[in-house]
Scaffold this motif. Structure first.
Motif, short mmCIF file in Angstrom:
data_model
loop_
_atom_site.label_atom_id
_atom_site.label_comp_id
_atom_site.label_asym_id
_atom_site.label_seq_id
_atom_site.Cartn_x
_atom_site.Cartn_y
_atom_site.Cartn_z
N THR A 15 0.84 -1.14 -0.07
CA THR A 15 0.12 -0.03 0.09
C THR A 15 0.98 1.21 -0.07
O THR A 15 2.00 1.29 0.30
CB THR A 15 -0.97 0.05 1.15
OG1 THR A 15 -2.02 1.12 1.15
CG2 THR A 15 -0.27 0.25 2.62
N LYS A 16 0.41 2.30 -0.53
CA LYS A 16 1.12 3.58 -0.59
C LYS A 16 0.96 4.48 0.71
O LYS A 16 -0.11 4.63 1.05
CB LYS A 16 0.97 4.54 -1.70
CG LYS A 16 1.36 3.93 -2.90
CD LYS A 16 0.96 4.81 -4.35
CE LYS A 16 1.39 3.93 -5.42
NZ LYS A 16 1.06 5.05 -6.62
N LEU A 22 5.68 2.69 -1.62
CA LEU A 22 4.92 1.38 -1.27
C LEU A 22 5.27 0.76 0.15
O LEU A 22 6.79 0.48 0.39
CB LEU A 22 5.18 0.46 -2.63
CG LEU A 22 4.70 0.37 -3.71
CD1 LEU A 22 4.80 -0.24 -4.88
CD2 LEU A 22 2.98 0.75 -3.46
N ILE A 23 4.55 0.20 0.86
CA ILE A 23 5.02 -0.25 2.14
C ILE A 23 4.15 -1.64 2.12
O ILE A 23 3.08 -1.68 1.97
CB ILE A 23 4.35 0.68 3.49
CG1 ILE A 23 4.74 2.50 3.13
CG2 ILE A 23 4.42 0.05 4.73
CD1 ILE A 23 6.24 2.24 3.44
#
Length: 102
Positions: A15-16, A22-23
């Protein structure tokens, strides 16, 4: 006789964050299955490929979506192979990588 165990299938998505990076986010899905011993020939095949097999879990194939890791008794393991049993059961072969293989 098999032992019934609770374990988690681990799914990683990305997820951003607020800066757009991006994480990775890992989610855990609780599952129930039958814990089995590793077959002797499976143990030797896996060892040749740099894996240390720990066990096999038979579970409903409807709950499995291609996850690559599971959490059992607080330990994280790689799912290195699966085997479908009929239309509604699957065996997950799990273990850990050894040496420089991963």
């Amino acid at each position: 006789m098999y032992k019934i165990v609770d374990f988690y299938l681990l799914t990683e998505t990305k997820t951003k964050d607020s800066t757009g990076q991006l994480i990775p986010v890992e989610t855990q899905t609780l599952c129930i299955g039958k814990e089995k011993s590793v077959y002797q020939n499976e143990y030797y095949k896996a060892e040749q490929n740099g894996l240390r097999p720990q066990g096999v879990i038979e579970m409903s194939s409807f709950d499995y979506s291609g996850q690559k890791f599971l959490l059992l008794n607080g330990n994280r393991f790689s799912i290195y192979r699966t085997y479908e049993i009929g239309t509604d059961r699957i065996e997950l072969f799990y273990g850990e990588r050894v040496g420089n293989n991963g």
